[in-house]
Structures are given as C-alpha cells and as structure tokens.
Scaffold this active site. Sequence first.
Site, PDB file in Angstrom:
ATOM      1  CB  SER A 153      -7.831   6.075   8.326  1.00 21.56           C
ATOM      2  OG  SER A 153      -8.289   6.221   7.016  1.00 21.56           O
ATOM      3  NE  ARG A 204      -9.228  11.350  10.504  1.00 19.53           N
ATOM      4  CZ  ARG A 204      -8.423  10.592   9.766  1.00 19.53           C
ATOM      5  NH1 ARG A 204      -8.869   9.478   9.220  1.00 19.53           N
ATOM      6  NH2 ARG A 204      -7.173  10.932   9.572  1.00 19.53           N
ATOM      7  CE  LYS A 259      -8.656   3.262   4.035  1.00 19.78           C
ATOM      8  NZ  LYS A 259      -8.789   4.677   3.804  1.00 19.78           N
ATOM      9  CG  ASP A 301     -11.350   4.758   6.910  1.00 21.09           C
ATOM     10  OD1 ASP A 301     -10.817   5.581   7.652  1.00 21.09           O
ATOM     11  OD2 ASP A 301     -11.132   4.701   5.681  1.00 21.09           O
ATOM     12  CG  HIS A 307      -1.708   1.249   1.372  1.00 22.89           C
ATOM     13  ND1 HIS A 307      -2.889   1.402   0.672  1.00 22.89           N
ATOM     14  CD2 HIS A 307      -1.518   2.391   2.061  1.00 22.89           C
ATOM     15  CE1 HIS A 307      -3.391   2.595   0.958  1.00 22.89           C
ATOM     16  NE2 HIS A 307      -2.582   3.217   1.792  1.00 22.89           N
TER      17      HIS A 307
HETATM   18  N1  URA Z   1      -5.482   8.027   3.674  1.00 27.19           N
HETATM   19  C1  URA Z   1      -6.428   7.315   4.339  1.00 27.19           C
HETATM   20  O1  URA Z   1      -6.914   6.307   3.850  1.00 27.19           O
HETATM   21  N2  URA Z   1      -6.792   7.741   5.555  1.00 27.19           N
HETATM   22  C2  URA Z   1      -6.283   8.845   6.172  1.00 27.19           C
HETATM   23  O2  URA Z   1      -6.654   9.161   7.283  1.00 27.19           O
HETATM   24  C3  URA Z   1      -5.315   9.566   5.451  1.00 27.19           C
HETATM   25  C4  URA Z   1      -4.927   9.131   4.202  1.00 27.19           C
END
Ligand code: URA
Length: 441
Positions: A183, A168, A187, A161, A82
């Site tokens: 966050s 956020r 995933k 999320d 990632h």
């Molecule tokens: N990318 C994400 O998936 N989450 C965040 O909080 C910041 C960047």
Amino acid sequence: MRMYDVITAKKHGMELTDEQIAFVVKGFTAGDIPDYQMSALLMAICLKGLNERETATLTMEMAQSGDMLDLSAIHGKKADKHSTGGVGDKTTMIVAPIVACLGVPVAKMSGRGLGHTGGTIDKLESIPGFRTTIPAEEFIRNVNEIQIAVAGQSANLAPADKKMYALRDVTATVDNISLIASSIMSKKLASGADVIVLDVKTGSGAFMKTVEDSAELARAMVSIGNHCGRKTYAVITDMNQVLGRYVGNWLEVREAMEVLSGRGDEELRMVSVTLASYMLYGSGAAKTLAEAETMVNRVLDDGSAFRKFREFVERQGGDVSVVDDPSRIPPVTYEVPVTAPRSGYVAEINAEEIGTASLLLGGGREKKEDTIDPLVGIRVDKKVGDRVNEGDVIGVLYGNDEKIIDAARERFLGAYRYSDTATKPVVPIYGFVDENGIHLN
Ligand code: URA
C-alpha cells in the site's frame, strides 16, 4: 479467469501468478470484482501471506492503477522520503530543503493528516498564501529551477490502493506486512522518485508498536523498492514520544525552521540529518554516509538549508515575512501550562494520546472533511528520562476554544507515566535497512 479460483488458490496457501494479481487489481479498481470477493481474498492473504514476488507484483499493479507521475523532465536523480506516520513529525520540511540545497532534486507528493498523525500538506498550508495544489508544469519547473517542490497527492494516485485500504479498514485486514508495504510503496512508486528513503516509525504513536515489526515492515518495503528499480533505504525511528517539542501545524513549521537555522531540538535534528544523508548517499551526491552527514551538518549550520526553505516557500506563494519573523503570526487565545501531578521521572509519553490532545484542540481531523485550526497545538517540555517535581510545567496547550481545553488537558496528562526511579531517555534511531537486510543498533 475467475475471482473464485484466485480466492481458493490463496485459501490453500498457493502462490498467485502475476496474471492472477493483475486480474484482481484491475478488476477491483474497475468495479468488476465486488467488495465481498475482495474481502475474502484479503483475509486469505492475511492468513496465508504473500511472498516477495507476489508483494512486488501487487505493488506495481496498484501503482499503475492510476496516474504514474512522469518526472523524466526533471534533471538528475530525484530523491523522496516517506514517513509511516508519527506525532510531531516535521522532518519533511527539514530534510527536503537540506537535500535540495545540496543539488539533489526533491519532487514530493505529500498527504494531509488524519486522526492522531499530522500531514506535511496541512503544516505547509499554515504559512499564509502557501499553495499545495500546483499544476504539473509548474511543479516540474520549480524542481528544475530550485530543486524542490512539494504538492498534495493527486486524487488519482494509486486508486486501487485507496479502494483496498477502505475495505481493509472495515474487514480487519490492515495489519498484514505485505499489504501495508505494498500500500505504502504503490504510492511511492507512482510518485516517480529514483531514490526512496523510508522513515519507519516504531512505538506507541506509530502503526507498528515494536522495533521487530517495524524492521520487518521496513525490510518488505526496501525489498519492493529495490525490486522495482528504485534505490530504497529505511531508517527505523522512535515514536514512543513526540518527535521534537511541538505538535500542531504552524508550531511544527516554526520548529522545523529552528532546526533549519542550526538550532532547535537535538533529536529532531539527528533524525533529519540521518534521513537527508541517506537521500544524498542514495542519489550519488555523497560517496559515503559519513560524507553525506558532513555535508548535511554544514548546510544546517551555515544557513543554506534555511535559505532554501525560504526560497521554496516564496516559490509556492507563501508569505516569507512570517518565515523571516514567525512572531508576525498572531498568537492563539489560550496558552495553558500543564503541570506534573506528582514528582518522579518521566517513564513514558504515549505519543498517540498527545496527537489526540492536539486533535481535540482543533489541530487535526477525525474525518477527512473536518477543517483544522492551523495555529493550535501542544508544546512538550518534559520528555522520557526527565526528572520532574510536582507542579513543574510539563507542557503547554495552545488553543482558541476554551470549551475544549479541559478535555485536551486530560488527554495530555493521561499520556504521561512516571516512575520513582530514574528512567533512560528514548533512543531516537533504532537501526536501518538496506539491500543487505536489517541492521539494528
Ligand atoms: N499507510 C498506508 O498508506 N497503507 C497502509 O496499509 C497502512 C498505512
């Protein structure tokens, strides 16, 4: 349990229990906890922080708020990578076939681009016919048969999320390391891999602007991953300039294919080799990182990695005639060279500005609903450390709409800063993080 009490506890800097965190995530996802209470809690978290246990619990709760991909039908240890988001970052298209052709399964969920950063799904879709929405059974079958499948993220991946991130974004609570780490990792955990390699970008085009902050974010994510039973590593890589030479969906596929064929940009190859090596090492396919690197370099130089990419494209419905001969894709209408306004040494290239120039040309999205032109983009000829003379070509804009070329040119030119004295090339890799902590070069 009352949300009011959870907010009060965090406001006073107290540790939240696992039960409290589960109550918050479940309640917010179900719509029982209103945005205003969640916003108050998020702000309290930003001010008072979360410890490692709280962060890991929050991550797991968010991961379990939607589909948890079941990859148990795939044989072997699955490896995933990632990137925290960069400009010109086409490493997934290089790393995934490398690792797959060395026998390590890659079952990857990828995203689309938004703003100045691109997404692997958009890049792959620039190959005519390539399908990024594939049924779960086909996805698993492909990984079992050819060790690689890449698909768009399911809409129900970590919905908690998604909802929290949207909040956020408008309540100034994005920039907290625990919240960012949970966050991203929610995933990744929901995507089911056994080995996770994180490419944490640092610099002007990245979310984290300094190596120290990136290392801290990397450490938090590695800790979450290992805490949740996944072998996790992070590599801290540069985003003070574009990675490689090209930005734009099809242009990046072409560049990735160059590296897969043993040619192409050296820094892009170096970053890709490092990420792939950690995936091999983490999955046990290589005993040491040095052994992994040797294996990776071999498959880049002997054509196996390229052949795996071709097989992967074919499997997902893509037209392999453009893989064999990229010139079959028609050229854009306008190829506009951009020249240096002065002589000197390139001191800085703001990657975010280059990404925005590509977006203006039509290569990216400002809003999720925007459509993109897969063929437009940018070539970057001069990079940090290069000497230029006034009038030298520093890059090329590829566009299909004459009206936006000037605005894109302004952005591109504005991304460059020059110095009269010699400047040093940018270092592509700053260090790595494993279960033992941060190791900066
Ligand atoms: N990318 C994400 O998936 N989450 C965040 O909080 C910041 C960047």
